[in-house]
Design a protein around this motif. Structure first.
Motif, PDB file in Angstrom:
ATOM      1  N   GLU A  32       0.550  -1.043   0.230  1.00  0.00           N
ATOM      2  CA  GLU A  32      -0.047   0.102  -0.529  1.00  0.00           C
ATOM      3  C   GLU A  32       0.687   1.134  -0.381  1.00  0.00           C
ATOM      4  O   GLU A  32       2.022   1.588   0.973  1.00  0.00           O
ATOM      5  N   LEU A  33       0.196   2.048  -0.486  1.00  0.00           N
ATOM      6  CA  LEU A  33       1.516   3.083  -1.240  1.00  0.00           C
ATOM      7  C   LEU A  33       0.885   4.679   0.081  1.00  0.00           C
ATOM      8  O   LEU A  33       0.099   4.642   0.404  1.00  0.00           O
ATOM      9  N   THR A  34       2.068   4.581   0.791  1.00  0.00           N
ATOM     10  CA  THR A  34       1.518   5.393   2.045  1.00  0.00           C
ATOM     11  C   THR A  34       1.902   6.625   1.849  1.00  0.00           C
ATOM     12  O   THR A  34       2.291   7.542   2.807  1.00  0.00           O
ATOM     13  N   TYR A  35       3.569   6.502   1.313  1.00  0.00           N
ATOM     14  CA  TYR A  35       4.728   8.038   1.222  1.00  0.00           C
ATOM     15  C   TYR A  35       5.285   7.927   0.246  1.00  0.00           C
ATOM     16  O   TYR A  35       6.222   7.254  -0.790  1.00  0.00           O
ATOM     17  N   LEU A  36       5.661   9.407  -0.429  1.00  0.00           N
ATOM     18  CA  LEU A  36       6.035   9.269  -1.876  1.00  0.00           C
ATOM     19  C   LEU A  36       6.702  11.161  -0.965  1.00  0.00           C
ATOM     20  O   LEU A  36       6.339  11.892  -1.662  1.00  0.00           O
ATOM     21  N   ALA A  37       8.068  11.003  -1.627  1.00  0.00           N
ATOM     22  CA  ALA A  37       9.055  12.363  -1.074  1.00  0.00           C
ATOM     23  C   ALA A  37       9.801  12.903  -2.748  1.00  0.00           C
ATOM     24  O   ALA A  37      10.806  11.337  -2.894  1.00  0.00           O
ATOM     25  N   GLY A  38       9.996  13.506  -3.258  1.00  0.00           N
ATOM     26  CA  GLY A  38      11.481  13.725  -3.369  1.00  0.00           C
ATOM     27  C   GLY A  38      12.322  15.200  -3.281  1.00  0.00           C
ATOM     28  O   GLY A  38      11.748  15.809  -2.021  1.00  0.00           O
ATOM     29  N   SER A  39      12.669  15.821  -4.301  1.00  0.00           N
ATOM     30  CA  SER A  39      13.927  16.774  -3.997  1.00  0.00           C
ATOM     31  C   SER A  39      12.880  17.845  -3.229  1.00  0.00           C
ATOM     32  O   SER A  39      12.862  18.944  -3.086  1.00  0.00           O
ATOM     33  N   GLY A  40      11.354  18.059  -4.176  1.00  0.00           N
ATOM     34  CA  GLY A  40      10.897  19.531  -4.002  1.00  0.00           C
ATOM     35  C   GLY A  40      10.189  19.979  -5.010  1.00  0.00           C
ATOM     36  O   GLY A  40       9.162  20.467  -4.504  1.00  0.00           O
ATOM     37  N   ASN A  41      10.719  19.593  -5.817  1.00  0.00           N
ATOM     38  CA  ASN A  41      10.763  20.428  -6.938  1.00  0.00           C
ATOM     39  C   ASN A  41       9.658  19.946  -8.009  1.00  0.00           C
ATOM     40  O   ASN A  41       9.186  21.170  -8.660  1.00  0.00           O
ATOM     41  N   HIS A  42       8.857  19.109  -7.593  1.00  0.00           N
ATOM     42  CA  HIS A  42       7.395  18.501  -8.371  1.00  0.00           C
ATOM     43  C   HIS A  42       6.337  18.223  -6.669  1.00  0.00           C
ATOM     44  O   HIS A  42       6.193  16.740  -6.798  1.00  0.00           O
ATOM     45  N   SER A  43       6.318  18.563  -6.367  1.00  0.00           N
ATOM     46  CA  SER A  43       5.158  17.892  -5.433  1.00  0.00           C
ATOM     47  C   SER A  43       3.921  18.187  -5.777  1.00  0.00           C
ATOM     48  O   SER A  43       3.764  19.361  -6.517  1.00  0.00           O
ATOM     49  N   GLY A  44       2.574  18.055  -5.346  1.00  0.00           N
ATOM     50  CA  GLY A  44       1.044  17.950  -5.266  1.00  0.00           C
ATOM     51  C   GLY A  44       0.430  16.896  -5.392  1.00  0.00           C
ATOM     52  O   GLY A  44       1.080  15.665  -4.882  1.00  0.00           O
ATOM     53  N   THR A  45      -0.702  16.722  -5.365  1.00  0.00           N
ATOM     54  CA  THR A  45      -1.579  15.464  -5.844  1.00  0.00           C
ATOM     55  C   THR A  45      -0.742  14.747  -6.413  1.00  0.00           C
ATOM     56  O   THR A  45      -0.387  15.161  -7.761  1.00  0.00           O
ATOM     57  N   LEU A  46      -0.760  13.351  -6.630  1.00  0.00           N
ATOM     58  CA  LEU A  46      -0.808  12.357  -7.442  1.00  0.00           C
ATOM     59  C   LEU A  46      -1.379  13.353  -8.781  1.00  0.00           C
ATOM     60  O   LEU A  46      -0.188  12.838  -9.986  1.00  0.00           O
ATOM     61  N   ALA A  47      -2.784  13.234  -8.680  1.00  0.00           N
ATOM     62  CA  ALA A  47      -3.698  13.991 -10.623  1.00  0.00           C
ATOM     63  C   ALA A  47      -2.414  15.345 -10.267  1.00  0.00           C
ATOM     64  O   ALA A  47      -2.482  15.269 -12.174  1.00  0.00           O
ATOM     65  N   GLU A  48      -2.251  16.102 -10.090  1.00  0.00           N
ATOM     66  CA  GLU A  48      -1.359  16.746 -10.044  1.00  0.00           C
ATOM     67  C   GLU A  48      -0.378  17.118 -11.107  1.00  0.00           C
ATOM     68  O   GLU A  48       0.240  17.474 -12.290  1.00  0.00           O
ATOM     69  N   VAL A  49       0.636  15.868 -10.219  1.00  0.00           N
ATOM     70  CA  VAL A  49       2.181  15.815 -10.979  1.00  0.00           C
ATOM     71  C   VAL A  49       1.695  14.509 -11.747  1.00  0.00           C
ATOM     72  O   VAL A  49       3.058  14.614 -12.969  1.00  0.00           O
ATOM     73  N   PHE A  50       0.972  13.813 -11.752  1.00  0.00           N
ATOM     74  CA  PHE A  50       1.099  12.906 -13.062  1.00  0.00           C
ATOM     75  C   PHE A  50      -0.768  13.243 -13.683  1.00  0.00           C
ATOM     76  O   PHE A  50      -1.073  12.080 -13.361  1.00  0.00           O
ATOM     77  N   PRO A  51      -0.652  12.936 -14.666  1.00  0.00           N
ATOM     78  CA  PRO A  51      -1.888  12.592 -15.156  1.00  0.00           C
ATOM     79  C   PRO A  51      -2.966  11.421 -15.612  1.00  0.00           C
ATOM     80  O   PRO A  51      -3.641  10.963 -15.696  1.00  0.00           O
ATOM     81  N   HIS A  52      -1.025   9.610 -15.798  1.00  0.00           N
ATOM     82  CA  HIS A  52      -1.580   8.801 -15.937  1.00  0.00           C
ATOM     83  C   HIS A  52      -2.251   8.089 -14.536  1.00  0.00           C
ATOM     84  O   HIS A  52      -3.075   7.476 -14.953  1.00  0.00           O
ATOM     85  N   PHE A  53      -1.669   9.048 -13.136  1.00  0.00           N
ATOM     86  CA  PHE A  53      -2.348   8.629 -12.314  1.00  0.00           C
ATOM     87  C   PHE A  53      -3.494   9.212 -11.448  1.00  0.00           C
ATOM     88  O   PHE A  53      -3.903   9.029 -10.283  1.00  0.00           O
ATOM     89  N   ALA A  54      -4.367  10.029 -12.442  1.00  0.00           N
ATOM     90  CA  ALA A  54      -5.722  11.231 -11.478  1.00  0.00           C
ATOM     91  C   ALA A  54      -6.635   9.956 -11.091  1.00  0.00           C
ATOM     92  O   ALA A  54      -6.663  10.821 -10.058  1.00  0.00           O
ATOM     93  N   HIS A  55      -6.754   9.158 -11.186  1.00  0.00           N
ATOM     94  CA  HIS A  55      -7.417   8.082 -11.597  1.00  0.00           C
ATOM     95  C   HIS A  55      -7.497   7.995  -9.631  1.00  0.00           C
ATOM     96  O   HIS A  55      -7.927   7.021  -8.826  1.00  0.00           O
ATOM     97  N   VAL A  56      -5.478   7.552  -9.506  1.00  0.00           N
ATOM     98  CA  VAL A  56      -5.294   6.726  -8.289  1.00  0.00           C
ATOM     99  C   VAL A  56      -5.152   7.250  -6.506  1.00  0.00           C
ATOM    100  O   VAL A  56      -4.638   8.212  -6.821  1.00  0.00           O
ATOM    101  N   ALA A  57      -5.820   6.783  -5.728  1.00  0.00           N
ATOM    102  CA  ALA A  57      -5.908   7.236  -4.743  1.00  0.00           C
ATOM    103  C   ALA A  57      -4.585   7.017  -3.797  1.00  0.00           C
ATOM    104  O   ALA A  57      -4.065   5.780  -4.053  1.00  0.00           O
ATOM    105  N   GLY A  58      -3.775   7.952  -4.238  1.00  0.00           N
ATOM    106  CA  GLY A  58      -2.827   7.947  -3.374  1.00  0.00           C
ATOM    107  C   GLY A  58      -2.170   8.922  -2.119  1.00  0.00           C
ATOM    108  O   GLY A  58      -2.607  10.286  -2.120  1.00  0.00           O
ATOM    109  N   PRO A  59      -1.487   8.931  -2.129  1.00  0.00           N
ATOM    110  CA  PRO A  59      -0.492  10.327  -0.801  1.00  0.00           C
ATOM    111  C   PRO A  59      -0.148  10.907  -1.858  1.00  0.00           C
ATOM    112  O   PRO A  59       0.255  10.560  -3.093  1.00  0.00           O
TER     113      PRO A  59
END
Ligand SMILES: NC(=O)c1ccc[n+]([C@@H]2O[C@H](COP(=O)([O-])OP(=O)(O)OC[C@H]3O[C@@H](n4cnc5c(N)ncnc54)[C@H](OP(=O)(O)O)[C@@H]3O)[C@@H](O)[C@H]2O)c1
Length: 346
Positions: A32-59
């Motif tokens: 189960e995906l509970t944490y997603l983190a990077g450098s801070g350059n591309h933060s936001g909801t999954l839908a905001e960052v990845f159009p192809h994961f727009a329907h996926v519930a995740g952190p």
């Protein structure tokens, strides 16, 4: 085997390996995906960052913090550039998080790492804690590991192609083994580089890092230094996939059928490694999008050179697929769990 899903963090989710990890983890029944983190350059909801994961519930994707990650996760995949990745992996492992590092930072002794990566190494006592995660050859150690060093993409394709012949007492290898390796451009990462722009890359094809590719010592180490390898890496104008063509000079009179039989029996119980019938060659398209490996062998009797061809998806068996395969081994799940995707082909 545990009952509740394993809470998973991905560090570097906006890179190509990280994105592929998201794709695999969301289809895995025990993760189960509970944490997603990077450098801070591309933060936001999954839908905001990845159009192809727009329907996926995740952190949401946030800026990395080791303490927050350790609270949120049982298991972490770290897919950052070499030099950063190993440090972050060790930070998490020291906080009790079972960790898989996808970079080269934990694969080699520090002096070898410094020579080939040209970066400051981690201390050897830390590197020695990491178990090399070439799944097919290290299952018992991976099963007990809390810090796993996932192999390199070219290295995975080359080692799987060469291990059967190099470790076979019937074969006598003469001289260095030449490995001609070609990769799709996602192997170079998602960072902006002018030579990776479409107009530079399309319709072109050329070798790079000639004589100095950092997977060279990793391959020799995994082949127990039974041979020296000459690795030539080349950039293909396709998105994903690796093809290696290896040339092994054999002395003595091992016959083609014996070599083919040896390869087939060597990998007969492996769910992801497939030896093709003699005379067939593997296609990259057969494995892109999957965790599968295809191998074809051909003995050129005129020259005494054995040709071994292998194909993998650099983001599948070459990175994120193998990372999940290792997690399946570590948690006692069936090794193919979450990794049953077949190739698209067209
Ligand atoms: N690509 C492959 O085929 C492949 C195969 C095998 C192994 N690997 C290894 O996997 C790792 C990732 O490769 P990749 O191709 O996915 O790279 P990539 O596309 O360049 O992505 C790198 C990721 O690291 C993040 N990042 C960079 N610096 C960071 C920092 N200081 N702190 C936190 N996050 C940081 C980036 O986040 P932001 O977007 O937030 O900047 C991005 O998510 C590398 O070590 C690579 O060698 C890659």
């Amino acid at each position: 085997m545990q009952e509740r899903p394993i809470r998973v963090g991905i560090i570097g989710p906006t890179g190509y390996a990280g994105m592929e990890l998201i794709r695999i983890v969301i289809g895995h029944p025990h993760l189960e995906l509970t944490y997603l983190a990077g450098s801070g350059n591309h933060s936001g909801t999954l839908a905001e960052v990845f159009p192809h994961f727009a329907h996926v519930a995740g952190p949401d994707i946030v800026t990395f913090d080791a303490d927050v990650c350790a609270q949120a996760c049982d298991l972490a995949f770290v897919a950052l550039p070499s030099g950063e990745s190993g440090k972050v992996a060790v930070e998490l492992w020291r906080r009790g998080v079972r960790t898989v590092d996808l970079s080269g930072d934990l694969r080699l002794p520090s002096d070898v790492y410094q020579t080939w990566y040209g970066k400051e190494p981690l201390p050897d006592d830390v590197i020695q804690e990491a178990v090399y995660g070439l799944s097919e050859f290290n299952r018992s150690r991976i099963a007990a590991a809390n810090l796993i060093s996932n192999p390199g993409c070219y290295a995975t394709a080359a080692i799987l192609a060469l291990k059967p012949i190099v470790s076979w007492s019937e074969a006598r290898i003469q001289g260095p083994v030449a490995i001609d390796a070609k990769s799709g451009v996602t192997g170079a990462g998602r960072g902006l580089k002018s030579h990776l722009l479409f107009a530079e890359l399309a319709n072109d094809f050329y070798p790079y890092r000639v004589g100095s590719h950092q997977h060279t010592p990793e391959i020799e180490q995994a082949l127990s230094h039974e041979c020296t390898v000459l690795l030539t890496t080349q950039l293909l104008p396709v998105m994903r996939g690796i093809l290696t063509s290896s040339y092994v000079t054999l002395s003595g009179d091992v016959r083609a059928e014996e070599i083919q039989g040896h390869y087939e029996s060597f990998y007969q119980d492996e769910p992801f490694v497939h030896v093709l019938p003699y005379g067939q060659v593997p296609h990259m398209k057969s494995v892109v999008g999957t965790n599968h490996v295809q191998i074809g062998v051909h003995l050129n009797e005129r020259t005494g050179i054995l040709q071994v061809f292998s194909v993998i998806d650099n983001l599948g068996k070459g990175a994120s697929g193998q990372a999940v395969q290792n997690v399946n081994i570590a948690y006692g799940f069936a090794e193919t769990t979450g990794l049953t995707q077949e190739a698209l082909w067209t």
